[in-house]
Structures are given as C-alpha cells and as structure tokens.
Design a protein around this motif. Structure first.
Motif, PDB file in Angstrom:
ATOM      1  N   LEU A  65       0.785  -1.240   0.000  1.00 23.53           N
ATOM      2  CA  LEU A  65       0.000   0.000   0.000  1.00 23.53           C
ATOM      3  C   LEU A  65       0.812   1.283   0.000  1.00 23.53           C
ATOM      4  O   LEU A  65       0.315   2.333  -0.400  1.00 23.53           O
ATOM      5  CB  LEU A  65      -0.951   0.007   1.192  1.00 23.53           C
ATOM      6  N   GLY A  66       2.040   1.243   0.473  1.00 28.28           N
ATOM      7  CA  GLY A  66       2.809   2.480   0.519  1.00 28.28           C
ATOM      8  C   GLY A  66       4.178   2.264   1.124  1.00 28.28           C
ATOM      9  O   GLY A  66       4.533   1.154   1.539  1.00 28.28           O
ATOM     10  N   VAL A  67       4.908   3.373   1.176  1.00 29.13           N
ATOM     11  CA  VAL A  67       6.296   3.343   1.613  1.00 29.13           C
ATOM     12  C   VAL A  67       6.489   4.359   2.730  1.00 29.13           C
ATOM     13  O   VAL A  67       6.079   5.513   2.592  1.00 29.13           O
ATOM     14  CB  VAL A  67       7.208   3.731   0.424  1.00 29.13           C
ATOM     15  N   GLY A  68       7.096   3.938   3.832  1.00 28.91           N
ATOM     16  CA  GLY A  68       7.389   4.861   4.934  1.00 28.91           C
ATOM     17  C   GLY A  68       8.891   5.000   5.113  1.00 28.91           C
ATOM     18  O   GLY A  68       9.626   4.019   5.013  1.00 28.91           O
ATOM     19  N   ILE A  69       9.346   6.226   5.355  1.00 29.80           N
ATOM     20  CA  ILE A  69      10.784   6.458   5.551  1.00 29.80           C
ATOM     21  C   ILE A  69      11.007   7.105   6.904  1.00 29.80           C
ATOM     22  O   ILE A  69      10.449   8.162   7.195  1.00 29.80           O
ATOM     23  CB  ILE A  69      11.378   7.437   4.511  1.00 29.80           C
ATOM     24  N   GLY A  70      11.834   6.477   7.703  1.00 31.73           N
ATOM     25  CA  GLY A  70      12.253   7.081   8.964  1.00 31.73           C
ATOM     26  C   GLY A  70      13.668   7.591   8.797  1.00 31.73           C
ATOM     27  O   GLY A  70      14.540   6.868   8.321  1.00 31.73           O
ATOM     28  N   SER A  71      13.883   8.847   9.150  1.00 39.76           N
ATOM     29  CA  SER A  71      15.210   9.448   8.944  1.00 39.76           C
ATOM     30  C   SER A  71      15.629  10.246  10.170  1.00 39.76           C
ATOM     31  O   SER A  71      14.800  10.869  10.818  1.00 39.76           O
ATOM     32  CB  SER A  71      15.150  10.378   7.729  1.00 39.76           C
ATOM     33  N   ASP A 111       9.001  10.563   8.363  1.00 43.29           N
ATOM     34  CA  ASP A 111       9.023  11.119   9.715  1.00 43.29           C
ATOM     35  C   ASP A 111      10.388  10.854  10.324  1.00 43.29           C
ATOM     36  O   ASP A 111      11.189  10.129   9.727  1.00 43.29           O
ATOM     37  CB  ASP A 111       7.926  10.521  10.597  1.00 43.29           C
ATOM     38  N   ASN A 112      10.656  11.438  11.480  1.00 41.20           N
ATOM     39  CA  ASN A 112      11.973  11.178  12.075  1.00 41.20           C
ATOM     40  C   ASN A 112      12.023   9.767  12.639  1.00 41.20           C
ATOM     41  O   ASN A 112      11.010   9.138  12.931  1.00 41.20           O
ATOM     42  CB  ASN A 112      12.362  12.272  13.082  1.00 41.20           C
ATOM     43  N   ASP A 113      13.234   9.249  12.764  1.00 35.15           N
ATOM     44  CA  ASP A 113      13.405   7.831  13.111  1.00 35.15           C
ATOM     45  C   ASP A 113      12.814   7.471  14.476  1.00 35.15           C
ATOM     46  O   ASP A 113      12.283   6.375  14.652  1.00 35.15           O
ATOM     47  CB  ASP A 113      14.883   7.428  13.008  1.00 35.15           C
ATOM     48  N   VAL A 114      12.865   8.400  15.424  1.00 30.99           N
ATOM     49  CA  VAL A 114      12.338   8.062  16.757  1.00 30.99           C
ATOM     50  C   VAL A 114      10.807   8.017  16.741  1.00 30.99           C
ATOM     51  O   VAL A 114      10.194   7.137  17.350  1.00 30.99           O
ATOM     52  CB  VAL A 114      12.843   9.047  17.830  1.00 30.99           C
ATOM     53  N   ASN A 115      10.182   8.951  16.015  1.00 29.42           N
ATOM     54  CA  ASN A 115       8.726   8.885  15.873  1.00 29.42           C
ATOM     55  C   ASN A 115       8.315   7.581  15.192  1.00 29.42           C
ATOM     56  O   ASN A 115       7.330   6.939  15.578  1.00 29.42           O
ATOM     57  CB  ASN A 115       8.206  10.066  15.052  1.00 29.42           C
ATOM     58  N   ALA A 116       9.079   7.199  14.163  1.00 27.30           N
ATOM     59  CA  ALA A 116       8.771   5.960  13.457  1.00 27.30           C
ATOM     60  C   ALA A 116       8.875   4.767  14.403  1.00 27.30           C
ATOM     61  O   ALA A 116       7.967   3.934  14.488  1.00 27.30           O
ATOM     62  CB  ALA A 116       9.721   5.783  12.270  1.00 27.30           C
ATOM     63  N   MET A 117       9.961   4.704  15.159  1.00 30.35           N
ATOM     64  CA  MET A 117      10.144   3.605  16.102  1.00 30.35           C
ATOM     65  C   MET A 117       9.007   3.567  17.139  1.00 30.35           C
ATOM     66  O   MET A 117       8.505   2.508  17.496  1.00 30.35           O
ATOM     67  CB  MET A 117      11.525   3.764  16.773  1.00 30.35           C
ATOM     68  N   LEU A 300      10.742  -4.489  19.810  1.00 37.21           N
ATOM     69  CA  LEU A 300      11.108  -4.747  18.412  1.00 37.21           C
ATOM     70  C   LEU A 300      12.607  -4.866  18.158  1.00 37.21           C
ATOM     71  O   LEU A 300      13.020  -5.286  17.082  1.00 37.21           O
ATOM     72  CB  LEU A 300      10.504  -3.668  17.501  1.00 37.21           C
ATOM     73  N   GLY A 301      13.423  -4.500  19.136  1.00 35.41           N
ATOM     74  CA  GLY A 301      14.876  -4.701  19.046  1.00 35.41           C
ATOM     75  C   GLY A 301      15.480  -4.104  17.788  1.00 35.41           C
ATOM     76  O   GLY A 301      15.183  -2.977  17.402  1.00 35.41           O
ATOM     77  N   ASN A 302      16.348  -4.885  17.126  1.00 34.49           N
ATOM     78  CA  ASN A 302      17.073  -4.377  15.950  1.00 34.49           C
ATOM     79  C   ASN A 302      16.164  -4.023  14.786  1.00 34.49           C
ATOM     80  O   ASN A 302      16.566  -3.310  13.873  1.00 34.49           O
ATOM     81  CB  ASN A 302      18.092  -5.411  15.472  1.00 34.49           C
ATOM     82  N   ASP A 303      14.949  -4.558  14.782  1.00 33.95           N
ATOM     83  CA  ASP A 303      14.039  -4.294  13.663  1.00 33.95           C
ATOM     84  C   ASP A 303      13.160  -3.076  13.917  1.00 33.95           C
ATOM     85  O   ASP A 303      12.302  -2.741  13.094  1.00 33.95           O
ATOM     86  CB  ASP A 303      13.142  -5.517  13.419  1.00 33.95           C
ATOM     87  N   ALA A 304      13.369  -2.396  15.051  1.00 36.52           N
ATOM     88  CA  ALA A 304      12.485  -1.276  15.420  1.00 36.52           C
ATOM     89  C   ALA A 304      12.444  -0.204  14.331  1.00 36.52           C
ATOM     90  O   ALA A 304      11.376   0.330  14.023  1.00 36.52           O
ATOM     91  CB  ALA A 304      12.934  -0.668  16.744  1.00 36.52           C
ATOM     92  N   GLY A 305      13.594   0.098  13.724  1.00 38.30           N
ATOM     93  CA  GLY A 305      13.648   1.145  12.707  1.00 38.30           C
ATOM     94  C   GLY A 305      12.858   0.770  11.464  1.00 38.30           C
ATOM     95  O   GLY A 305      12.121   1.588  10.903  1.00 38.30           O
ATOM     96  N   LEU A 306      12.992  -0.489  11.066  1.00 38.13           N
ATOM     97  CA  LEU A 306      12.327  -0.969   9.858  1.00 38.13           C
ATOM     98  C   LEU A 306      10.809  -1.074  10.056  1.00 38.13           C
ATOM     99  O   LEU A 306      10.022  -0.533   9.263  1.00 38.13           O
ATOM    100  CB  LEU A 306      12.905  -2.352   9.525  1.00 38.13           C
ATOM    101  N   VAL A 307      10.413  -1.744  11.124  1.00 34.33           N
ATOM    102  CA  VAL A 307       8.978  -1.895  11.400  1.00 34.33           C
ATOM    103  C   VAL A 307       8.363  -0.518  11.657  1.00 34.33           C
ATOM    104  O   VAL A 307       7.253  -0.218  11.210  1.00 34.33           O
ATOM    105  CB  VAL A 307       8.749  -2.834  12.617  1.00 34.33           C
ATOM    106  N   GLY A 308       9.119   0.338  12.334  1.00 30.28           N
ATOM    107  CA  GLY A 308       8.649   1.693  12.613  1.00 30.28           C
ATOM    108  C   GLY A 308       8.415   2.482  11.337  1.00 30.28           C
ATOM    109  O   GLY A 308       7.380   3.122  11.163  1.00 30.28           O
ATOM    110  N   SER A 309       9.373   2.418  10.408  1.00 32.98           N
ATOM    111  CA  SER A 309       9.217   3.159   9.151  1.00 32.98           C
ATOM    112  C   SER A 309       7.997   2.667   8.385  1.00 32.98           C
ATOM    113  O   SER A 309       7.212   3.463   7.844  1.00 32.98           O
ATOM    114  CB  SER A 309      10.480   2.986   8.286  1.00 32.98           C
TER     115      SER A 309
END
Ligand SMILES: [Zn+2]
Length: 318
Positions: A65-71, A111-117, A300-309
C-alpha cells in the motif's frame, strides 16, 4: 492482505523491508548510499533499491500500500521534505516522498526515526492495543515519541517528543542545545560513561576490564559487567534508572499515558534500569496516573527502525 514498505534511512546506509498487517517482516535487505551524489540521485537510488525489495518479495504489487521512511535529522513530515540530514548534506531540502512516490507509484510518508520507532512499538510491539503511549530511546542521545489518543503527536513545528532535552536540573550540566541539566547529559551514552568514570576514580572496585569494547568503557560494557554481578556497574545502572524515573514522573504527570516504552541500546539492561525507574517514578509522580502506567522494555529490538518506518504508512493510511 495488506503490506507496507519500511525504509530505515541511517545516513549512509539504508535498510528496506516489507511487513504484513501483523507487523511481521517478510523480507529485508540492506544497501549503501553514496553521500557524494546529488540529493535527487541518492533518492532515485533508494527508489531502485525499494523496487528491488518489492520485486524480490514476490508479493502482489497492488497489495503493497505504501512506503514509509524514517530518517534522523530535521524534516517536515507534512511536505515530505528533508531539512537537515547531518551525515548527508546533499539531501538537505530534498522532497524525498515526492520523488519516491513518483518513481514507485505508491504513496510515501516521512518522519523522524524516533517517531517511526514509537509508532512501530505502538502498533506491533510493547504498546499493542493501547491508546496513550510515550516511547523513549536511550542511545547516544535520548529521543522520544508521544502517541496520544492513538495518534502520533508532532506538535506545531513537528519537534514534539524531544524528551532528552527536558531539564532535570536548571543549574546542571550545560547541553549543546542551549539548556542546562538536560536528561540526555545524564543518561545518554556519554552521561552514563561519565558517571561510571567518576565513581571508579573515587576508588570503587570494578571488574569492567573483562567487558571493555576495544579497550573502552561503553554502556554495553557496563551492562555486561552488571549482568555478571559487577557492583559498580549495577550501581551506575541503578542510578541511571533513578534519573530516568524522575523524568518519567514529570511525563506521567503531564500526559497520563498507559505505558512508557523504553528502547535503544541501554534498554538491554532491562530491569537493572527499569526497576529503579519504576520505583522512582511511583515515588515522585501523582499516585493516580503513577499506579496505572506501565514502564516497559521495547520489543522490536534491531528491527524497530524498519517496522517503525513501515508503520508510518499504517498511521497515514488508516
Ligand atoms: Zn539539551
């Protein structure tokens, strides 16, 4: 079935993955980006990598459905524009979601990476099923994300959640942000190491030598030594928890959340930090909100950034 793409953009490296509706990662891959290329070219490359992951997944493309980017860095989530990307200045001012969306033919969200996480933990991790959640990441710095009534609270200039710069001592250590006594200066990476060194220099015994990271004291080494029973390391982590707990009391009084979720490297210390944090928070906060709130370790451990985005897509499309 619905699928969501997450792009965890960490400066020079990117991780791209696809999750399903339950937050399970079905495929993930890592790529390098060349920070010396023009901003548009870098984004084009990110789009190509994303298309590759979507193709490799074998999933029906129309169900993605879409793409999310955490930065990391400063950005505008409403316009999808990166403002200040510390490690890749060529990306400053680039409208990343527009370019990605044009190339991939799918909506893109930034969105920023912490909001995504924080959203990742809210939908699929320790905050699942809740409505009001504060997430905090303890790493080099201390970041935060605030979710109220099921929605990420961004504030009026998209800077809400800077929990690491909450002052816990107005005459305390000065912080590059201009404030004094910022929480981050005490329980961020350097703050923890500094408190350890001060205590050691006072003559407290420690067997941290066995756990040093390339000869250096790091929070990870302190956690490992504490887990092996090193008293000084346990004490430093306990104190870290107490400082965290006093900040949590303020947050709990202000926002009355159901849970505070603690992530980032230091959170691996688990109850060595979380137990003193809970006790201190209970002692200092108003009793009604304090009795209700749960202080939880991020899941979510190491995958927090990916799942968050990827969760940015869920948040924006639902
Ligand atoms: Zn500060």
């Amino acid at each position: 079935m619905k699928y969501y793409v997450g792009i965890d953009f960490g400066g020079t490296g990117i991780k791209i993955g696809i999750i399903d509706e339950s937050g399970k990662i079905l495929i993930k891959d890592s790529f390098d980006t060349d920070p010396h290329k023009r901003g548009e070219e870098i984004v084009q490359h990110i789009a190509e990598c994303t298309q590759k992951v979507m193709d490799d997944s074998g999933l029906p493309q129309e169900q993605i459905l879409g793409v999310g980017i955490g930065s990391p860095g400063l950005l505008n989530p409403e316009t999808g524009q990166l403002k200040v990307v510390v490690n890749v200045p060529n990306l400053n001012d680039v409208f990343i979601t527009k370019i990605l969306s044009d190339i991939l033919g799918k909506p893109a969200f930034l969105d920023n990476d912490v909001n995504a996480m924080s959203l990742g933990e809210f939908y699929y991790g320790a905050g699942k099923g809740m409505k009001n959640v504060i997430a905090m990441t303890l790493g080099t710095g201390v970041g935060g994300g605030i979710i109220l009534n099921g929605e990420l609270y961004r504030g009026s200039t998209f800077t809400a959640g800077e929990l690491g710069h909450m002052s816990i001592d107005r005459d305390g250590k000065s912080c590059p942000c201009g404030n004094s006594g910022c929480l981050e200066r005490y329980i961020g990476r350097d703050g923890i190491i500094e408190r350890f060194m001060i205590a050691r220099n006072k003559g407290f015994d420690t067997n941290i030598e066995k756990y040093l990271d390339k000869g250096k004291i790091t929070p990870k080494a302190i956690v490992q030594a504490a887990e092996a029973g090193d008293e000084l390391s346990v004490k430093v982590l306990e104190e870290t928890g107490e400082i965290l707990g006093s900040a949590l009391a303020t947050l709990v009084n202000a926002l009355n959340p159901e849970a505070v979720i603690i992530g980032g490297g230091i959170a691996n210390a688990g109850d060595l930090i979380l137990e003193p944090a809970r006790k201190t928070m209970l002692r200092l906060a108003y009793s009604i909100p304090a009795k209700v709130v749960r202080v939880l370790k991020a899941e979510l451990g190491n995958d927090a950034g990916l799942v968050g985005s990827a969760s940015l897509v869920v948040a924006n499309l639902s």
